[in-house]
Scaffold this active site. Structure first.
Site, PDB file in Angstrom:
ATOM      1  N   TYR A 182       0.849  -1.193   0.000  1.00 55.25           N
ATOM      2  CA  TYR A 182       0.000   0.000   0.000  1.00 55.25           C
ATOM      3  C   TYR A 182       0.882   1.240   0.000  1.00 55.25           C
ATOM      4  O   TYR A 182       1.505   1.582   0.992  1.00 55.25           O
ATOM      5  CB  TYR A 182      -0.939   0.016   1.199  1.00 55.25           C
TER       6      TYR A 182
ATOM      7  N   PHE B 207     -22.064   0.063  -1.291  1.00 51.58           N
ATOM      8  CA  PHE B 207     -23.196   0.074  -0.375  1.00 51.58           C
ATOM      9  C   PHE B 207     -23.213   1.320   0.505  1.00 51.58           C
ATOM     10  O   PHE B 207     -24.155   1.529   1.260  1.00 51.58           O
ATOM     11  CB  PHE B 207     -23.199  -1.196   0.489  1.00 51.58           C
TER      12      PHE B 207
ATOM     13  N   GLY C  29     -23.809   3.991  -3.348  1.00 53.05           N
ATOM     14  CA  GLY C  29     -24.651   3.587  -4.463  1.00 53.05           C
ATOM     15  C   GLY C  29     -23.950   3.744  -5.799  1.00 53.05           C
ATOM     16  O   GLY C  29     -22.777   4.130  -5.869  1.00 53.05           O
TER      17      GLY C  29
END
Length: 342
Positions: A60, A214, A217
């Protein structure tokens, strides 16, 4: 804010917060790295709120996310947090990554992560992706030595098949398997989840909110920065998002009835899979972190779970998790031990 309950991961006594914090998006793949002071404040806020499991990886950044976490934990009591990081990806060049499970590389990667994190022991050390050129027993042997040397406490695998998990666990106990599990990613339920439960291995779920789907959207795609990985993932492509938004709308309707947000409902579904499951939603905003923690208080009845299962049926999602060529648990078989020549 109510405290975050603790759960045991695996069978070796590893205790963590029932929800962790995935730190990748602060530094990597989701657009530009976020301002360091803001992310340090966020990590410290999470720890003060009771989130003790922090998840990162040496890839990362690369490397900058581990450095960030090391800075954020300056002055924090070490025993208050459980640090999870990963090895296995390495850059061969600026645009080409290889996966490695070679023992010498495992040891080198661990030493480098310890230095960047500023600690003398990593709580949970995962193989990020499985190297299908090296027998898993060989990689696990190196990890076992790191445990014996006191450099890591617990061992895990990420994106590993059921048979690879069994072979690895026979060399040294696995404490957790990290995998993607959410309302729109459920293929792990067939073999991997039952295998973990049979062997007493904990389950750590990344992207429990469908990489933000979620939370925001289908319109989230329009707001993504240049360079955001999600712009290129199959599920977020125009030909698939139109279909996938139906699932979001149904989750949204149910969340309204439950008095919570769609992301809290999706996260609560993961929490209700069992006390051996710890989701690690990522965020770069304190308000989102607090909303995620509140998902722990959302109670779902058996009827609620059945309704969500129906919403999240196999034909509810179009598009793969990744594009072709990205290694997942479906292509992690390693050669037999007899193959290895030292």
């Amino acid at each position: 804010m109510a405290g975050v309950r603790k759960v045991k991961l695996g069978s070796q006594g590893f205790e963590v917060s029932a929800q962790g914090l995935g730190c990748m998006g602060m530094s990597y793949l989701y657009g530009k790295p976020k301002p360091e002071p803001d992310m340090i404040k966020l990590i410290q806020h999470a720890v003060n709120a009771g989130i003790t499991l922090l998840d990162t990886s040496d890839i990362y950044g690369p490397e900058t996310n581990e450095i960030l976490i090391g800075k954020a934990l300056t002055g924090v009591v070490r025993e208050k947090v459980q640090l999870a990081t990963k090895f296995g990806f390495m850059y061969e060049s600026s645009n080409h990554m290889e996966v490695s499970g070679d023992p010498a590389y495992v040891k080198h990667a661990c030493e480098a992560s310890l230095k960047r994190l500023g600690v003398d022991c990593i709580d949970m050390y995962y193989q990020h992706r499985i190297d299908n050129r090296v027998p898993i027993e060989i990689t696990m042997g190196a990890l076992k030595e790191l445990v014996e040397e006191g450099k890591i406490k617990y061992v895990g695998l990420s994106e590993a098949s059921a048979s690879t998990i069994r072979r690895a666990h026979a060399v040294h106990p696995l404490t957790a398997i990290q995998l993607e599990w959410s309302l729109w990613t459920r293929d792990v339920e067939e073999e991997i989840i039952p295998t973990c439960r049979e062997l007493g291995i904990g389950i750590v779920t990344y992207s429990p909110l469908g990489r933000g789907f979620f939370s925001s959207g289908p319109t989230m795609v329009e707001k993504l920065e240049d360079g955001d990985l999600r712009k290129f993932l199959p599920r977020f492509q125009p030909e698939n998002i139109e279909h996938n938004k139906i699932m979001f709308e149904r989750v949204n309707e149910m969340a309204a009835k439950k008095g919570c947000t769609p992301s809290q409902l999706a996260l609560a579904w993961v929490h209700h899979q069992g006390n051996d499951v710890v989701p690690i939603p990522g965020t770069t905003k304190i308000e989102n972190l607090e909303q995620n923690i509140k998902a722990l208080s959302v109670k779902l009845t058996p009827e609620d779970m059945a309704e969500l299962e129906a919403i999240a049926s196999a034909d509810s999602v179009k598009g793969g998790r990744y594009w072709d060529g990205i290694p997942t648990f479906k292509d992690t078989e390693t050669p037999p031990l007899s193959y290895w020549k030292s």
